[in-house]
Design a protein around this motif. Structure first.
Motif, PDB file in Angstrom:
ATOM      1  N   ALA A 108      -1.025   2.500   4.742  1.00 39.50           N
ATOM      2  CA  ALA A 108       0.244   1.808   4.812  1.00 39.50           C
ATOM      3  C   ALA A 108       0.793   2.183   6.401  1.00 39.50           C
ATOM      4  CB  ALA A 108       1.275   1.930   3.816  1.00 39.50           C
ATOM      5  N   TYR A 109       0.680   3.499   6.506  1.00 47.77           N
ATOM      6  CA  TYR A 109       1.253   3.932   7.944  1.00 47.77           C
ATOM      7  C   TYR A 109       0.482   3.233   8.886  1.00 47.77           C
ATOM      8  CZ  TYR A 109       2.188   7.449  11.555  1.00 47.77           C
ATOM      9  OH  TYR A 109       2.411   7.737  12.834  1.00 47.77           O
ATOM     10  N   GLN A 134       5.092  11.984   5.018  1.00 47.16           N
ATOM     11  CA  GLN A 134       5.624  13.290   5.234  1.00 47.16           C
ATOM     12  C   GLN A 134       5.545  13.571   6.821  1.00 47.16           C
ATOM     13  OE1 GLN A 134       4.093  16.562   2.803  1.00 47.16           O
ATOM     14  NE2 GLN A 134       4.206  15.309   0.966  1.00 47.16           N
ATOM     15  N   LYS A 135       5.793  12.443   7.470  1.00 44.36           N
ATOM     16  CA  LYS A 135       5.955  12.520   8.984  1.00 44.36           C
ATOM     17  C   LYS A 135       7.614  12.381   9.331  1.00 44.36           C
ATOM     18  CE  LYS A 135       1.467  10.718  10.369  1.00 44.36           C
ATOM     19  NZ  LYS A 135       0.762  10.660   8.859  1.00 44.36           N
ATOM     20  N   TYR A 136       8.278  13.257   8.762  1.00 49.84           N
ATOM     21  CA  TYR A 136       9.779  13.217   8.699  1.00 49.84           C
ATOM     22  C   TYR A 136      10.321  13.093   9.992  1.00 49.84           C
ATOM     23  CZ  TYR A 136       8.720  14.721   4.199  1.00 49.84           C
ATOM     24  OH  TYR A 136       8.435  14.859   2.668  1.00 49.84           O
ATOM     25  N   SER A 137       9.896  13.886  11.270  1.00 50.31           N
ATOM     26  CA  SER A 137      10.597  13.652  12.477  1.00 50.31           C
ATOM     27  C   SER A 137      10.252  12.151  12.885  1.00 50.31           C
ATOM     28  CB  SER A 137       9.801  14.651  13.614  1.00 50.31           C
ATOM     29  OG  SER A 137      10.240  14.334  14.770  1.00 50.31           O
ATOM     30  N   GLU A 138       9.060  11.433  12.798  1.00 47.46           N
ATOM     31  CA  GLU A 138       9.124  10.209  13.208  1.00 47.46           C
ATOM     32  C   GLU A 138       9.777   9.285  12.045  1.00 47.46           C
ATOM     33  OE1 GLU A 138       5.024   7.300  13.345  1.00 47.46           O
ATOM     34  OE2 GLU A 138       4.703   9.428  13.552  1.00 47.46           O
ATOM     35  N   ALA A 139       9.721   9.411  11.063  1.00 47.01           N
ATOM     36  CA  ALA A 139      10.702   8.727   9.995  1.00 47.01           C
ATOM     37  C   ALA A 139      12.030   8.527  10.569  1.00 47.01           C
ATOM     38  CB  ALA A 139      10.145   9.134   8.830  1.00 47.01           C
ATOM     39  N   LEU A 140      12.343   9.780  10.800  1.00 49.66           N
ATOM     40  CA  LEU A 140      14.014   9.835  11.150  1.00 49.66           C
ATOM     41  C   LEU A 140      14.314   9.009  12.494  1.00 49.66           C
ATOM     42  CD1 LEU A 140      16.846  10.963  10.312  1.00 49.66           C
ATOM     43  CD2 LEU A 140      15.877  13.242  11.738  1.00 49.66           C
ATOM     44  N   GLY A 182       9.614   3.526   9.470  1.00 53.31           N
ATOM     45  CA  GLY A 182       9.951   4.590   9.181  1.00 53.31           C
ATOM     46  C   GLY A 182       9.800   5.088   7.563  1.00 53.31           C
ATOM     47  N   PHE A 183       9.643   4.221   6.589  1.00 52.06           N
ATOM     48  CA  PHE A 183       9.331   4.375   5.397  1.00 52.06           C
ATOM     49  C   PHE A 183       7.857   4.507   5.377  1.00 52.06           C
ATOM     50  CE2 PHE A 183      13.342   2.143   4.138  1.00 52.06           C
ATOM     51  CZ  PHE A 183      13.773   3.081   3.184  1.00 52.06           C
ATOM     52  N   ALA A 184       6.996   4.155   6.052  1.00 49.09           N
ATOM     53  CA  ALA A 184       5.534   4.518   5.926  1.00 49.09           C
ATOM     54  C   ALA A 184       5.493   6.067   6.532  1.00 49.09           C
ATOM     55  CB  ALA A 184       4.796   3.722   6.910  1.00 49.09           C
ATOM     56  N   LEU A 210       0.822  -1.185   0.190  1.00 50.55           N
ATOM     57  CA  LEU A 210      -0.037   0.038   0.085  1.00 50.55           C
ATOM     58  C   LEU A 210       0.819   1.302   0.115  1.00 50.55           C
ATOM     59  CD1 LEU A 210      -2.681  -0.842   2.949  1.00 50.55           C
ATOM     60  CD2 LEU A 210      -3.031  -0.404   0.137  1.00 50.55           C
ATOM     61  N   ILE A 211       2.151   1.363   0.337  1.00 51.11           N
ATOM     62  CA  ILE A 211       3.046   2.390   0.495  1.00 51.11           C
ATOM     63  C   ILE A 211       3.040   3.447  -0.525  1.00 51.11           C
ATOM     64  CG2 ILE A 211       5.120   1.516  -0.267  1.00 51.11           C
ATOM     65  CD1 ILE A 211       6.314   3.022   2.688  1.00 51.11           C
ATOM     66  N   ASP A 212       2.789   2.819  -1.999  1.00 50.99           N
ATOM     67  CA  ASP A 212       2.896   3.841  -3.023  1.00 50.99           C
ATOM     68  C   ASP A 212       1.423   4.291  -3.331  1.00 50.99           C
ATOM     69  OD1 ASP A 212       5.521   3.408  -3.440  1.00 50.99           O
ATOM     70  OD2 ASP A 212       5.202   1.721  -4.600  1.00 50.99           O
TER      71      ASP A 212
END
Length: 253
Positions: A34-35, A63-69, A56-58, A26-28
């Motif tokens: 997917a998240y 665009q949840k960049y802080s969480e992804a990082l 992280g990729f989800a 689902l991520i695309d």
């Protein structure tokens, strides 16, 4: 990933695997769903590196960049690998810190990346330069042996596209057109919209054929209605004996 999940009880491993499969599927097309699946997997098995990476990729896709990082850093601590270094740097860009992304591009970790990872890092660094308004520096950053190579690799289309886009932003339209064409030539999977960018530069407008067909049918229907109305008027003319008889019957009533 399968090996990592083997450390979990069988039933739990199966549940986590199902959620990770949904993330990948689902991520695309639907990153928000997917998240949601990634969060379930994370709740079930937060100590598995593959789960942290998927989460992280989800988060990155939404665009949840802080969480992804944070998730990428956790996965990197668990594995000790540098594969996530470029996407971690791009998270810094997403958080409005392009200078940090540039600093990461100069770290020793970049030399440990494979060729694909190094190209990805170059793309991130060029993007950071553009974020800072340094267009010429972005163009120079993308100039590399990989860009000049005639062989087509998985990253070729995106690299050429980024170079063309930077050239266009700098007002070098002729060169940009050339590189958009080269990007399109390498883009077998449709990963970029190079064809649309080329058409935009050339001033080509695409017409929706279905709309034209619909308009044509509407015109035909309008003409048919007009012909029908004209025909009805002709049958009611005084010279038509059937119409005269009908009018006389009505008068008699």
């Amino acid at each position: 990933m399968r090996q990592e999940l083997q450390s979990l009880p069988k039933g739990l491993a199966e549940d986590v695997a199902k959620n990770l499969v949904m993330v990948a599927n689902l991520i695309d097309e639907d990153p928000e769903r997917a998240y949601a699946y990634a969060r379930v997997a994370l709740r079930l098995a937060s100590r598995v590196a593959a789960v942290r990476e998927a989460a992280g990729f989800a988060a990155y896709a939404t665009q949840k960049y802080s969480e992804a990082l944070a998730e990428f850093r956790a996965a990197r601590r668990m594995t000790g690998t540098v594969e996530l270094w470029p996407v971690m740097a791009d998270c810094e860009r997403g958080l409005g810190r392009p200078e940090r992304a540039l600093a990461m591009a100069g770290e020793p970790e970049v030399q440990k990346l494979d060729k694909a990872g190094q190209v990805e890092m170059r793309l991130v660094a060029a993007g950071a330069r553009r974020d800072m308004g340094q267009l010429d520096a972005a163009i120079v950053t993308l100039q590399s042996p990989e860009l000049a190579s005639s062989s087509v690799q998985p990253w070729t289309a995106r690299l050429r596209y980024a170079y063309a886009d930077a050239l266009l932003a700098a007002g070098r339209e002729g060169e940009a057109r050339e590189w958009f064409a080269k990007a399109l030539e390498a883009d077998k999977d449709g990963a970029t919209d190079a064809s649309d960018r080329l058409a935009e530069i050339d001033g080509v407008e695409f017409v929706d054929v279905m709309d034209d067909l619909g308009e044509g049918h509407e015109d035909e229907d309008h003409d048919e209605n007009e012909r029908g109305a004209a025909s009805s008027e002709r049958t009611a003319e005084p010279g038509d004996t059937a119409a005269q008889a009908e009018d006389e019957d009505k008068s008699a009533e």
